[in-house]
Every structure is written in C-alpha cells, then in structure tokens.
Enzyme design. Structure first.
Site, PDB file in Angstrom:
ATOM      1  N   GLU A 114       9.320   9.017 -16.257  1.00  0.00           N
ATOM      2  CA  GLU A 114       7.973   9.485 -16.627  1.00  0.00           C
ATOM      3  C   GLU A 114       7.618   9.069 -18.050  1.00  0.00           C
ATOM      4  O   GLU A 114       6.481   8.672 -18.337  1.00  0.00           O
ATOM      5  CB  GLU A 114       7.904  11.002 -16.490  1.00  0.00           C
ATOM      6  N   HIS A 142       0.839  -1.216   0.000  1.00  0.00           N
ATOM      7  CA  HIS A 142       0.000   0.000   0.000  1.00  0.00           C
ATOM      8  C   HIS A 142       0.866   1.255   0.000  1.00  0.00           C
ATOM      9  O   HIS A 142       0.434   2.309   0.454  1.00  0.00           O
ATOM     10  CB  HIS A 142      -0.953   0.012   1.208  1.00  0.00           C
ATOM     11  N   SER A 160      14.465  22.510 -15.444  1.00  0.00           N
ATOM     12  CA  SER A 160      13.274  23.318 -15.673  1.00  0.00           C
ATOM     13  C   SER A 160      13.671  24.599 -16.372  1.00  0.00           C
ATOM     14  O   SER A 160      14.724  25.168 -16.096  1.00  0.00           O
ATOM     15  CB  SER A 160      12.605  23.632 -14.331  1.00  0.00           C
ATOM     16  N   LYS A 163      15.815  22.709 -10.418  1.00  0.00           N
ATOM     17  CA  LYS A 163      15.092  21.462 -10.653  1.00  0.00           C
ATOM     18  C   LYS A 163      15.935  20.370 -11.294  1.00  0.00           C
ATOM     19  O   LYS A 163      16.773  20.611 -12.140  1.00  0.00           O
ATOM     20  CB  LYS A 163      13.894  21.731 -11.567  1.00  0.00           C
TER      21      LYS A 163
END
Ligand code: ARG
Length: 458
Positions: free
Chosen positions: A293, A159, A280, A286
């Site tokens: 992804e 979980h 970024s 960043k």
C-alpha cells in the site's frame, strides 16, 4: 575584504538597507541546498584550477584557496556538515563565508547561476546512477522470485477477470522488463546531466578567459554547454531524472497494488511474510499488506513533485530566474522517495510466497485453446469463437466448467472436439506450453526469457 564573520549578503553593497526578515526567510534555501555542499566545493576546486590556468589567480593564492576548499570538503564528507549561520542565504554564500577572506578570490568569472547549475548537474548525475543501481536490485529480486517459485500456473487476467493460464514466472517477469526500462531511463538521465555549465558566468559567458573543458574534465563531466544562456537556465536534465523516477515510482505502485490485491484471501495468490505485514490495533486476526500500500501511495508524491517542477519551469523566460531554486526540493524529494521505494521492493519481493495451481481442470480460461484447436482443423477463427462461446454457455448451464459436458455434448458442439483432443485441451497444466511464441508463456520460452533477463542485468 569580508571575513568569515561577515554575514551580510554577498550581493548586499548596492542596497541601503538589508532584506526584510520575512522576505529573507522566504528566499533562504540553505536548509536544503546545503545538501549540495560536496558538489559545490568540488566545483569550486575545479574553478580555482581554471582561474589559475587562465592566469587570473597567482599560484600562492590558488594554493591557499584550494587548501581551504579541500578542508571544507573533508569536513563535509566526514559527515560533519557545514557550520551554517542564520544569515546564510544558500550553500554558495555559506561556503564562500566559511573560506574566510581568501574566499573573495573565488568568484572571478563565475556566478551563482552557473555554480548552482553545475552543483545540480553533479547531483543529478550521481542520483541517477544510484537509482539505476537500486533498480538493478529490484530486478535481481524479481529474477530470484521467478527462478525459485515461477514454475506454477495461475490465471493470467485481463480486466482483472480470468483470461488464460500463464506461468507465475511469466507474470512477474513482466515487472522485470518494466524495471529494466527504468534502469535504462536512469542511465540515460545520468547521461543528460553529464554536461558542465561552468564558463557561462551569470548568463552571457565568463569575462575571464577560462577553458570550460578543463573544469568539465576535472569534474568527470563529458561535455560543456554550447550556449551560456541555455547553460544557466536549463533544467531538462532534472526533468529527465524526474521522468525516469516518476515512471519507476509508477511501476512500484502497480507492483504494490498487485501485492495488496493478490495477498487478499479473495485472491489467495500471495502469502506475505510476517516481517512485511502489519496488524490492527483493534482486530487481533488482521494481517495487512501495508508495504504494498505504501509503495502504491507514496508514488503520488513522486508524480506530484515531477509535475510540480514541470509546472514551475514551463513559463520561465531566459536566462536565470529565481524560480529555478524550486528545482532542488522537488528533485531531492523525488530521488529520496523513489530510492526508498526501490529498496523496500528489493527486500520484500524475495520474501513473498507465490501460490499457483488455482486454475482447475476444464476451466473456462481454456476457451481460447479450444478455439485455436478448431482453427488448426481449418475452421475460420470467428466461427471457432462462436462455437466455443456456445460450449461456454452450455458449461455454465451445467454448473460452471467444461468438465461438466459429456462426450455427446462436445461432439454436438463440434466433431473436432473428440475425447482424445479434449484430454489435452482441458488440462490447464498443458495450456502454457501451447503459447510457444518467443514472447509467450510456454515453459521453454519463459526459461529463455529468464536467461535473457539475467543477461540484461549483466
Ligand atoms: N539559491 C539559488 C538557486 O538555487 C542560487 C542562485 C542564485 N542566483 C541569483 N542570481 N539569485 O537557484
């Protein structure tokens, strides 16, 4: 007889007028099925041999036809491609036109229906083998990662909540076995494509007495279809490849998700190398895990294309119908996307830094170990669960972990929780060694698992 400058459709003579331009463009497949040119030409060479063996083509014509086909094949395999014209409908028509007048002999006893099915079998078999090899690279990368950085400990989660401490290698080896099953599925899919539809003709079987097993053997295909109508309309082998690829893409997606999640400072379990990170355009600090992804995101294309092809095929009557032409773009997309993802994963995985040791002494994730200790002392498990639950409650009341409880508190919870027993039970580094079952996370079992994985990889 038509020559290479004749660009009318190969089926055109019964029509008083040519196809509407928009309709022709809608059905034209040569922009993508030209990719099957090598398979198409190799299939035609085998078919020439069959026709000659059947006594339908005399030696001189067969030799000329073969020479023309070999010339085209050399051109295509040298990367020059076919000289496609706007009037070419599909790869089969283009190849026939490019052969010139001699090409007119080629289609005895064969239809584009068994021809395209053959091309696609050869393509799918090769693609499945290539995908199996690419999966193998991912598996090798995972083994390298586990061997180099796998001896640390972190939380195994259920979980997505801390559950029990595991060896880092145990976690990533789970992916090894997923990909090993993918590899077996690809090899199986290659086997499903290993069958020749030649001899089926348009649907009812060739009217020329060719021996289909000759062409199959020449093309390295292990079997011939038993039924000509099945042969021209079957795309199960493409769906088998699609299923194998969809499952592999799904595994890549889960892997990508874990990379994204664990590279977040909120988890802090993975450090991404700069070479696999992006920045970024606005926020100078960043460091983003776009590789993970994209593995996760692009899987959607593969799953969608696979579902799309199943949907295309599900209502088709026998035998060949033009809907089947939709198979190629779907499968090419599935193969290209999955191959690219596998190659990225194989390159990115060994470059990850895996962190461990984020499980503190006395961590609540050792609760099952405490319950197991009571079981070994003869306490029924449900009661042991209840007793340790009380210890968890007390630890939380004291500030969060089992180390907050003193000797008296432990003995009040259970006389079996002596300081001597707790010295071992509350040490997270010892927890994995208590999971010595063959599939467990004990270090010696993980070492055995690594050896098994190496062996599976061959
Ligand atoms: N381009 C077609 C395909 O990919 C080739 C077969 C065409 N056959 C036909 N009867 N129209 O399926």
């Amino acid at each position: 007889m038509p020559d290479a400058s004749d660009t009318s459709p190969i089926w055109g003579s019964r029509f008083a007028e040519g196809p509407d331009p928009l309709f022709f463009a809608y059905g034209r497949s040569v922009d993508w099925d030209r990719r099957l040119a090598p398979q198409d030409i190799r299939g035609s060479i085998a078919h020439v041999h069959s026709l000659r063996a059947a006594g339908v083509l005399e030696g001189q014509i067969a030799a000329e036809l073969e020479a023309a086909l070999v010339g085209l094949l050399e051109q295509v395999t040298a990367g020059k491609g076919l000289a496609i014209l706007p009037e070419d409908e599909d790869v089969h028509g283009a190849v026939e036109r490019l052969l010139g007048p001699i090409g007119g002999y080629l289609h005895a006893g064969r239809s584009r229906n068994d021809q395209v099915a053959l091309d696609f079998h050869l393509y799918c078999k090769g693609a499945a083998e290539e995908l199996a090899a690419a999966v193998q690279e991912v598996e090798a990368a995972l083994l390298t990662l586990c061997e180099r950085q796998g001896d640390k400990i972190w939380w195994g989660m259920t979980h997505l909540q801390p559950a029990q401490p595991v060896l880092v290698a145990h976690h990533w080896l789970a992916y090894f076995w997923m990909f090993e099953r993918d590899r077996q599925r690809f090899l199986w899919a290659a086997n499903q494509a290993d069958r020749s539809p030649l001899g089926a003709g348009a649907l009812a079987g060739s009217g020329i007495p060719v021996d289909p097993s000759l062409a199959a053997a020449e093309l390295g295909l292990g079997a011939v279809y038993e039924n000509s109508m099945d042969a021209v309309s079957d795309r199960d082998f493409a769906l088998d490849l699609g299923h194998a690829a969809a499952t592999a893409a799904l595994h890549l997606s889960r892997l990508g998700e874990e990379i994204v999640l664990y590279a977040s400072p909120a988890f802090g379990l993975i450090e991404l190398p700069d070479a696999f990170s992006t920045g970024s355009s606005m926020m100078p600090q960043k460091k983003n895990p776009d590789g993970g992804e994209l593995l996760r995101g692009r899987a959607g294309r593969v799953l969608g294309a696979h579902l799309g092809l199943m949907t295309t095929i599900k209502g088709l009557p026998l035998a060949y119908v033009r809907d089947l032409q939709e198979d190629k773009e779907a499968v090419f997309g599935i193969v290209d996307t999955t191959l690219a993802g596998l190659r990225l994963a194989a390159r990115m995985l060994p470059a990850l830094t895996l962190r461990g040791a984020s499980v503190p002494h006395g961590d609540l994730s050792l609760a099952t170990d405490l319950a197991d200790h009571l079981v070994r002392k003869g306490v029924p498990f449900r009661e042991a669960h209840h007793i340790v639950g009380k210890a968890v409650q007390a630890a939380l009341a004291e500030g969060g972990d089992f180390d907050r409880l003193d000797e008296a508190a432990w003995l009040a919870i259970s006389p079996h929780f002596t300081q001597e027993a707790l010295a071992d039970l509350l040490d997270p580094d010892l927890a994995p060694s208590r999971r010595g079952v063959s599939l467990g996370t004990a270090p010696q079992q993980v070492a055995a698992q690594l050896a098994l994985a190496r062996k599976a990889l061959g």
